[in-house]
Scaffold this motif. Structure first.
Motif, PDB file in Angstrom:
ATOM      1  N   UNK A  57       0.839  -1.197   0.000  1.00  0.00           N
ATOM      2  CA  UNK A  57       0.000   0.000   0.000  1.00  0.00           C
ATOM      3  C   UNK A  57       0.872   1.245   0.000  1.00  0.00           C
ATOM      4  N   UNK A  58       1.897   1.230   0.838  1.00  0.00           N
ATOM      5  CA  UNK A  58       2.789   2.385   0.917  1.00  0.00           C
ATOM      6  C   UNK A  58       3.537   2.597  -0.395  1.00  0.00           C
ATOM      7  N   UNK A  59       3.917   1.502  -1.048  1.00  0.00           N
ATOM      8  CA  UNK A  59       4.714   1.604  -2.270  1.00  0.00           C
ATOM      9  C   UNK A  59       3.865   1.863  -3.509  1.00  0.00           C
ATOM     10  N   UNK A  60       2.664   1.257  -3.570  1.00  0.00           N
ATOM     11  CA  UNK A  60       1.872   1.266  -4.797  1.00  0.00           C
ATOM     12  C   UNK A  60       0.469   1.853  -4.658  1.00  0.00           C
ATOM     13  N   UNK A  61       0.073   2.163  -3.434  1.00  0.00           N
ATOM     14  CA  UNK A  61      -1.284   2.632  -3.227  1.00  0.00           C
ATOM     15  C   UNK A  61      -2.219   1.475  -2.956  1.00  0.00           C
ATOM     16  N   UNK A  62      -3.425   1.751  -2.443  1.00  0.00           N
ATOM     17  CA  UNK A  62      -4.332   0.685  -2.042  1.00  0.00           C
ATOM     18  C   UNK A  62      -4.914  -0.122  -3.193  1.00  0.00           C
ATOM     19  N   UNK A  63      -4.877   0.405  -4.404  1.00  0.00           N
ATOM     20  CA  UNK A  63      -5.391  -0.339  -5.551  1.00  0.00           C
ATOM     21  C   UNK A  63      -4.279  -0.782  -6.494  1.00  0.00           C
ATOM     22  N   UNK A  64      -3.043  -0.605  -6.076  1.00  0.00           N
ATOM     23  CA  UNK A  64      -1.921  -0.880  -6.975  1.00  0.00           C
ATOM     24  C   UNK A  64      -1.277  -2.235  -6.798  1.00  0.00           C
ATOM     25  N   UNK A  88       1.630  13.141  13.513  1.00  0.00           N
ATOM     26  CA  UNK A  88       2.686  12.187  13.845  1.00  0.00           C
ATOM     27  C   UNK A  88       2.333  10.788  13.359  1.00  0.00           C
ATOM     28  N   UNK A  89       1.079  10.399  13.505  1.00  0.00           N
ATOM     29  CA  UNK A  89       0.657   9.071  13.060  1.00  0.00           C
ATOM     30  C   UNK A  89       0.803   8.930  11.551  1.00  0.00           C
ATOM     31  N   UNK A  90       0.372   9.935  10.817  1.00  0.00           N
ATOM     32  CA  UNK A  90       0.449   9.869   9.357  1.00  0.00           C
ATOM     33  C   UNK A  90       1.880   9.718   8.877  1.00  0.00           C
ATOM     34  N   UNK A  91       2.806  10.353   9.566  1.00  0.00           N
ATOM     35  CA  UNK A  91       4.210  10.270   9.164  1.00  0.00           C
ATOM     36  C   UNK A  91       4.825   8.929   9.548  1.00  0.00           C
ATOM     37  N   UNK A  92       4.485   8.427  10.720  1.00  0.00           N
ATOM     38  CA  UNK A  92       5.126   7.219  11.226  1.00  0.00           C
ATOM     39  C   UNK A  92       4.533   5.955  10.630  1.00  0.00           C
ATOM     40  N   UNK A  93       3.245   5.996  10.272  1.00  0.00           N
ATOM     41  CA  UNK A  93       2.553   4.798   9.798  1.00  0.00           C
ATOM     42  C   UNK A  93       1.814   5.081   8.485  1.00  0.00           C
ATOM     43  N   UNK A  94       2.553   5.405   7.421  1.00  0.00           N
ATOM     44  CA  UNK A  94       1.886   5.796   6.174  1.00  0.00           C
ATOM     45  C   UNK A  94       1.012   4.698   5.569  1.00  0.00           C
ATOM     46  N   UNK A  95       1.447   3.428   5.684  1.00  0.00           N
ATOM     47  CA  UNK A  95       0.624   2.350   5.137  1.00  0.00           C
ATOM     48  C   UNK A  95      -0.718   2.253   5.819  1.00  0.00           C
ATOM     49  N   UNK A  96      -0.704   2.307   7.142  1.00  0.00           N
ATOM     50  CA  UNK A  96      -1.964   2.282   7.888  1.00  0.00           C
ATOM     51  C   UNK A  96      -2.816   3.507   7.551  1.00  0.00           C
ATOM     52  N   UNK A  97      -2.165   4.671   7.496  1.00  0.00           N
ATOM     53  CA  UNK A  97      -2.899   5.912   7.217  1.00  0.00           C
ATOM     54  C   UNK A  97      -3.619   5.825   5.875  1.00  0.00           C
ATOM     55  N   UNK A  98      -2.926   5.343   4.852  1.00  0.00           N
ATOM     56  CA  UNK A  98      -3.545   5.222   3.525  1.00  0.00           C
ATOM     57  C   UNK A  98      -4.696   4.229   3.560  1.00  0.00           C
ATOM     58  N   UNK A  99      -4.503   3.097   4.236  1.00  0.00           N
ATOM     59  CA  UNK A  99      -5.568   2.102   4.335  1.00  0.00           C
ATOM     60  C   UNK A  99      -6.794   2.695   5.018  1.00  0.00           C
ATOM     61  N   UNK A 100      -6.578   3.515   6.032  1.00  0.00           N
ATOM     62  CA  UNK A 100      -7.673   4.096   6.808  1.00  0.00           C
ATOM     63  C   UNK A 100      -8.423   5.185   6.051  1.00  0.00           C
ATOM     64  N   UNK A 126     -11.117 -12.935   2.034  1.00  0.00           N
ATOM     65  CA  UNK A 126     -11.882 -13.252   0.827  1.00  0.00           C
ATOM     66  C   UNK A 126     -11.371 -12.487  -0.387  1.00  0.00           C
ATOM     67  N   UNK A 127     -10.756 -11.351  -0.161  1.00  0.00           N
ATOM     68  CA  UNK A 127     -10.255 -10.548  -1.270  1.00  0.00           C
ATOM     69  C   UNK A 127      -9.374  -9.428  -0.767  1.00  0.00           C
ATOM     70  N   UNK A 128      -8.886  -8.632  -1.691  1.00  0.00           N
ATOM     71  CA  UNK A 128      -7.971  -7.541  -1.339  1.00  0.00           C
ATOM     72  C   UNK A 128      -8.628  -6.536  -0.401  1.00  0.00           C
ATOM     73  N   UNK A 129      -9.904  -6.234  -0.613  1.00  0.00           N
ATOM     74  CA  UNK A 129     -10.564  -5.251   0.234  1.00  0.00           C
ATOM     75  C   UNK A 129     -10.651  -5.725   1.679  1.00  0.00           C
ATOM     76  N   UNK A 130     -10.848  -7.024   1.886  1.00  0.00           N
ATOM     77  CA  UNK A 130     -10.868  -7.548   3.247  1.00  0.00           C
ATOM     78  C   UNK A 130      -9.498  -7.409   3.901  1.00  0.00           C
ATOM     79  N   UNK A 131      -8.462  -7.635   3.129  1.00  0.00           N
ATOM     80  CA  UNK A 131      -7.103  -7.490   3.643  1.00  0.00           C
ATOM     81  C   UNK A 131      -6.820  -6.033   4.010  1.00  0.00           C
ATOM     82  N   UNK A 132      -7.219  -5.108   3.158  1.00  0.00           N
ATOM     83  CA  UNK A 132      -7.021  -3.687   3.441  1.00  0.00           C
ATOM     84  C   UNK A 132      -7.859  -3.257   4.644  1.00  0.00           C
ATOM     85  N   UNK A 133      -9.073  -3.802   4.752  1.00  0.00           N
ATOM     86  CA  UNK A 133      -9.931  -3.465   5.893  1.00  0.00           C
ATOM     87  C   UNK A 133      -9.287  -3.880   7.208  1.00  0.00           C
ATOM     88  N   UNK A 134      -8.618  -5.025   7.213  1.00  0.00           N
ATOM     89  CA  UNK A 134      -7.940  -5.458   8.434  1.00  0.00           C
ATOM     90  C   UNK A 134      -6.749  -4.557   8.743  1.00  0.00           C
TER      91      UNK A 134
END
Length: 205
Positions: free
Chosen positions: A23-30, A97-109, A52-60
């Motif tokens: 997600x951090x490298x390619x985006x949530x749909x990449x 601070x959260x957005x900077x430290x955890x960009x993958x989580x931030x994008x998923x959220x 079940x699919x990518x969206x479930x993985x991103x939701x977690x």
């Protein structure tokens, strides 16, 4: 890539960690589930035992992010008690601070398009984070006369939107959007202007 010996749910978390990197490298749909499986060192078929699919993985990934986010916000809120103003300002800084430290989580959220209502667990985690900021806003707004007091949910939503805007435009290296000032200064001054408009802090000397 050699297969790892995952047991007792470790594979599920390994897939989440792989997704966060992608997600951090390619985006949530990449990325695809197959790429997440490869990153985790397992076969694509193994993914479907947990998601079940990518969206479930991103939701977690998003759910776990909201838990971390709420913990950080709660820590910021508690640290500056009993000052309602300091606690409120600290929650805004915690967002940045959260957005900077955890960009993958931030994008998923916030950028994946996954609804916080996709699962009850995700909805609960997101609600907890929102309630902490609303509590901080409610504490601070007690200093405003009742007839002029905005709802705490509106108050917190304004600051959340301001924080999100600073992050999106200036804190995560958006192409062509070099910040004219440090993001922390932009956020602090913006919140200051907002609070001054509500009469919660005095004018600059």
């Amino acid at each position: 890539m050699p297969k790892r010996g995952y047991h007792h749910g470790n594979l599920r978390q390994a897939l989440v960690e792989a997704a966060l990197q992608l997600i951090e490298a390619k985006g949530p749909t990449g990325f695809t589930l197959s790429e997440a499986a490869k990153q985790a060192g397992v076969t694509p078929a193994a993914v479907y035992r947990h998601f079940e699919g990518r969206e479930d993985l991103i939701a977690e990934a998003s759910r776990q992010g909201y838990i971390m986010f709420a913990d950080l916000m709660q820590h910021a809120y508690d640290k500056y008690q009993p000052s309602a103003l300091a606690a409120f300002e600290a929650t805004g800084r915690a967002y940045l601070a959260f957005a900077r430290k955890h960009p993958g989580h931030y994008i998923a959220m916030f950028e994946s398009g996954i609804s916080v209502n996709r699962t009850p667990e995700l909805a609960d985690a997101a609600a907890r984070a929102r309630q902490i900021l609303e509590r901080a806003a409610a504490d601070l707004s007690q200093h405003i006369p009742a007839e002029k007091r905005p709802p705490a949910s509106m108050f917190s939503a304004h600051v959340l939107a301001m924080s999100h805007g600073v992050v999106e435009l200036y804190a995560r290296n958006s192409p062509g959007a070099a910040s004219p000032f440090p993001p922390e200064d932009l956020l602090e001054s913006g919140i200051g202007i907002y609070l001054r408009g509500l009469g919660l802090i005095g004018p600059d000397s």
